[in-house]
Write a protein that holds these residues in place. Structure first.
Motif, PDB file in Angstrom:
ATOM      1  N   PHE A  22      -5.294  -8.298  -5.552  1.00 43.15           N
ATOM      2  CA  PHE A  22      -4.975  -9.337  -4.571  1.00 43.15           C
ATOM      3  C   PHE A  22      -3.468  -9.515  -4.430  1.00 43.15           C
ATOM      4  CE2 PHE A  22      -9.331 -11.120  -5.325  1.00 43.15           C
ATOM      5  CZ  PHE A  22      -9.777 -10.886  -4.046  1.00 43.15           C
ATOM      6  N   GLY A  23      -2.714  -9.278  -5.486  1.00 43.86           N
ATOM      7  CA  GLY A  23      -1.263  -9.430  -5.437  1.00 43.86           C
ATOM      8  C   GLY A  23      -0.581  -8.425  -4.529  1.00 43.86           C
ATOM      9  N   VAL A  24      -1.111  -7.226  -4.434  1.00 43.95           N
ATOM     10  CA  VAL A  24      -0.492  -6.188  -3.597  1.00 43.95           C
ATOM     11  C   VAL A  24      -1.236  -5.989  -2.281  1.00 43.95           C
ATOM     12  CG1 VAL A  24       0.426  -4.967  -5.593  1.00 43.95           C
ATOM     13  CG2 VAL A  24      -1.791  -4.300  -4.667  1.00 43.95           C
ATOM     14  N   ALA A  25      -2.171  -6.860  -1.975  1.00 43.62           N
ATOM     15  CA  ALA A  25      -3.033  -6.656  -0.810  1.00 43.62           C
ATOM     16  C   ALA A  25      -2.252  -6.577   0.498  1.00 43.62           C
ATOM     17  CB  ALA A  25      -4.076  -7.761  -0.730  1.00 43.62           C
ATOM     18  N   GLY A  26      -1.276  -7.419   0.720  1.00 47.07           N
ATOM     19  CA  GLY A  26      -0.561  -7.418   1.989  1.00 47.07           C
ATOM     20  C   GLY A  26       0.659  -6.517   2.002  1.00 47.07           C
ATOM     21  N   LYS A  27       1.011  -5.960   0.848  1.00 48.18           N
ATOM     22  CA  LYS A  27       2.246  -5.185   0.738  1.00 48.18           C
ATOM     23  C   LYS A  27       2.040  -3.683   0.831  1.00 48.18           C
ATOM     24  CE  LYS A  27       4.089  -8.832  -2.069  1.00 48.18           C
ATOM     25  NZ  LYS A  27       3.612  -9.480  -3.223  1.00 48.18           N
ATOM     26  N   ARG A  29       0.538  -0.391   2.638  1.00 46.64           N
ATOM     27  CA  ARG A  29       0.046   0.115   3.927  1.00 46.64           C
ATOM     28  C   ARG A  29      -0.560   1.496   3.697  1.00 46.64           C
ATOM     29  NH1 ARG A  29      -0.346  -4.292   6.438  1.00 46.64           N
ATOM     30  NH2 ARG A  29       1.576  -5.370   6.832  1.00 46.64           N
ATOM     31  N   PHE A  30      -1.800   1.648   4.149  1.00 42.78           N
ATOM     32  CA  PHE A  30      -2.460   2.939   4.036  1.00 42.78           C
ATOM     33  C   PHE A  30      -2.136   3.785   5.253  1.00 42.78           C
ATOM     34  CE2 PHE A  30      -5.646   0.364   1.568  1.00 42.78           C
ATOM     35  CZ  PHE A  30      -5.303   0.892   0.336  1.00 42.78           C
ATOM     36  N   PRO A  31      -2.141   5.101   5.094  1.00 43.09           N
ATOM     37  CA  PRO A  31      -1.960   5.956   6.274  1.00 43.09           C
ATOM     38  C   PRO A  31      -3.160   5.815   7.217  1.00 43.09           C
ATOM     39  CG  PRO A  31      -2.255   7.278   4.266  1.00 43.09           C
ATOM     40  CD  PRO A  31      -2.216   5.845   3.861  1.00 43.09           C
ATOM     41  N   PRO A  32      -2.967   6.087   8.494  1.00 40.61           N
ATOM     42  CA  PRO A  32      -4.048   5.906   9.469  1.00 40.61           C
ATOM     43  C   PRO A  32      -5.307   6.700   9.134  1.00 40.61           C
ATOM     44  CG  PRO A  32      -1.976   6.259  10.605  1.00 40.61           C
ATOM     45  CD  PRO A  32      -1.710   6.470   9.144  1.00 40.61           C
ATOM     46  N   TRP A  33      -5.170   7.920   8.600  1.00 38.34           N
ATOM     47  CA  TRP A  33      -6.353   8.719   8.287  1.00 38.34           C
ATOM     48  C   TRP A  33      -7.171   8.067   7.179  1.00 38.34           C
ATOM     49  CZ3 TRP A  33      -6.856  10.485   3.356  1.00 38.34           C
ATOM     50  CH2 TRP A  33      -5.692  10.545   2.573  1.00 38.34           C
TER      51      TRP A  33
END
Length: 106
Positions: A22-27, A29-33
């Motif tokens: 939960f701490g890194v949830a908004g930080k 970013r996954f690649p689009p694929w």
């Protein structure tokens, strides 16, 4: 005393794993694929849960008209295509199953 330590240890492990996620949830970013691939996980998991329950309710393949799980699942699928509402689909499927199972004795 050992039980209390065991419970405390399980709490710490469970809490720490979830807190980090939960701490890194908004930080992160996954690649689009990867995001596209992860969008298929919920339907795949639901299919893996529902299909065996509907087609193999007694441990063997049951594809006959007296299978209440199969009939109620089909009815729920029709309701979901018609209404596009999850709660309505669940309630209609459960009511159909209860009517078939307990009302008609299938």
């Amino acid at each position: 005393m050992n039980e209390a330590l065991l419970i405390l240890g399980m709490f710490l492990v469970t809490f720490s794993v979830r807190y980090v996620l939960f701490g890194v949830a908004g930080k992160v970013r996954f690649p689009p694929w990867l995001t596209t691939g992860l969008s298929f996980v919920p339907p795949a998991v639901l299919t893996a849960i529902i299909v065996p329950a509907v087609l193999l309710p007694r441990g063997e393949l049951w594809l006959r008209a007296d299978n209440p799980w199969l009939l109620a699942g089909g009815f729920a699928a029709l309701v979901s295509f018609w209404r596009r509402d999850l709660l309505t689909t669940i309630v209609a499927g459960m009511l159909c199953f209860m009517l078939l199972r307990f009302g008609f004795g299938l």
